[in-house]
Scaffold this active site. Sequence first.
Site, PDB file in Angstrom:
ATOM      1  N   SER A 144     -27.266  -0.588 -16.620  1.00  0.00           N
ATOM      2  CA  SER A 144     -26.452  -1.470 -15.936  1.00  0.00           C
ATOM      3  C   SER A 144     -27.211  -1.645 -14.683  1.00  0.00           C
ATOM      4  CB  SER A 144     -25.280  -0.235 -15.339  1.00  0.00           C
ATOM      5  OG  SER A 144     -24.441  -0.696 -14.141  1.00  0.00           O
ATOM      6  N   TYR A 157     -23.169   7.883 -11.402  1.00  0.00           N
ATOM      7  CA  TYR A 157     -23.109   6.904 -12.291  1.00  0.00           C
ATOM      8  C   TYR A 157     -24.688   6.118 -12.299  1.00  0.00           C
ATOM      9  CZ  TYR A 157     -21.880   2.777 -14.955  1.00  0.00           C
ATOM     10  OH  TYR A 157     -21.934   1.550 -15.882  1.00  0.00           O
ATOM     11  N   LYS A 161     -27.560   5.807 -15.069  1.00  0.00           N
ATOM     12  CA  LYS A 161     -28.188   4.493 -15.819  1.00  0.00           C
ATOM     13  C   LYS A 161     -29.737   4.264 -15.382  1.00  0.00           C
ATOM     14  CE  LYS A 161     -24.449   3.437 -17.697  1.00  0.00           C
ATOM     15  NZ  LYS A 161     -24.175   3.302 -19.243  1.00  0.00           N
TER      16      LYS A 161
END
Length: 253
Positions: A144, A157, A161
Amino acid sequence: MSMTFAGRVAVVTGAGAGIGKATALAFAAEGLCVVAADVDVHGGQETVRQIQAAGGIALFVRCNVTLEADVKQLMEQTVNTYGRLDYAFNNAGIEIEQGRLADGTQDEFDAIMGVNVKGVWLCMKYQLPLMVAQGGGVIVNTASVAGLGAAPKMSIYSASKHAVIGLTKSAAIEYAKKSIRVNAICPGVIDTDMFRRAGEADPRKAQYAAAVHPMGRIGTAEEVASAVLYLCSDGAAFTTGHALAVDGGALAI
């Protein structure tokens, strides 16, 4: 750019919706045999139904990528059915965190890291030996733009990533001389079911997401799928260990 995919085999995790579904459909349209894996049985089966309805070849396998036995069985079933594994798109992931770092919970941390990091690691753990044995292959992992910079109120998160990119680069170097390429795709905000759910909860998020992209819009799952196919193609034969942003220019600001 050479797109010589016909007759080859691809595994796509998280194939029941969003980027995974769009990529599974795109692979099939290029003539690949597609193994669509997802923990969502209905979504995964629907992806396969659409591929088959269009004349393609596909198989659904239920797989929870956090479970080693599931991942092992997925790869074994792929080879037992189609005889090989040429491409792997390790796309399964979750995004459940919406708060400052100190407000996060251990359950959130374990869930995000379990799917986004352990899942990618387990998939590569079982894909790489198969590709070594057959003389090569290509892996693309979903990271991401949050893995290339900060993501306020999504720190877990973002960390997951960053970890995906670390796994990708390390595997790329370890297997470069085995004719195996490993890259990551780093989408910006993409129009998927996950994004729509977030937008329904807070309409301001949709407006903000479009504004942070210099192109003035969010991306589509099909645009990310096209980038994945490029990384898998012979046109990217000298590309490995790369994290490719598909973000409408967001990181260029």
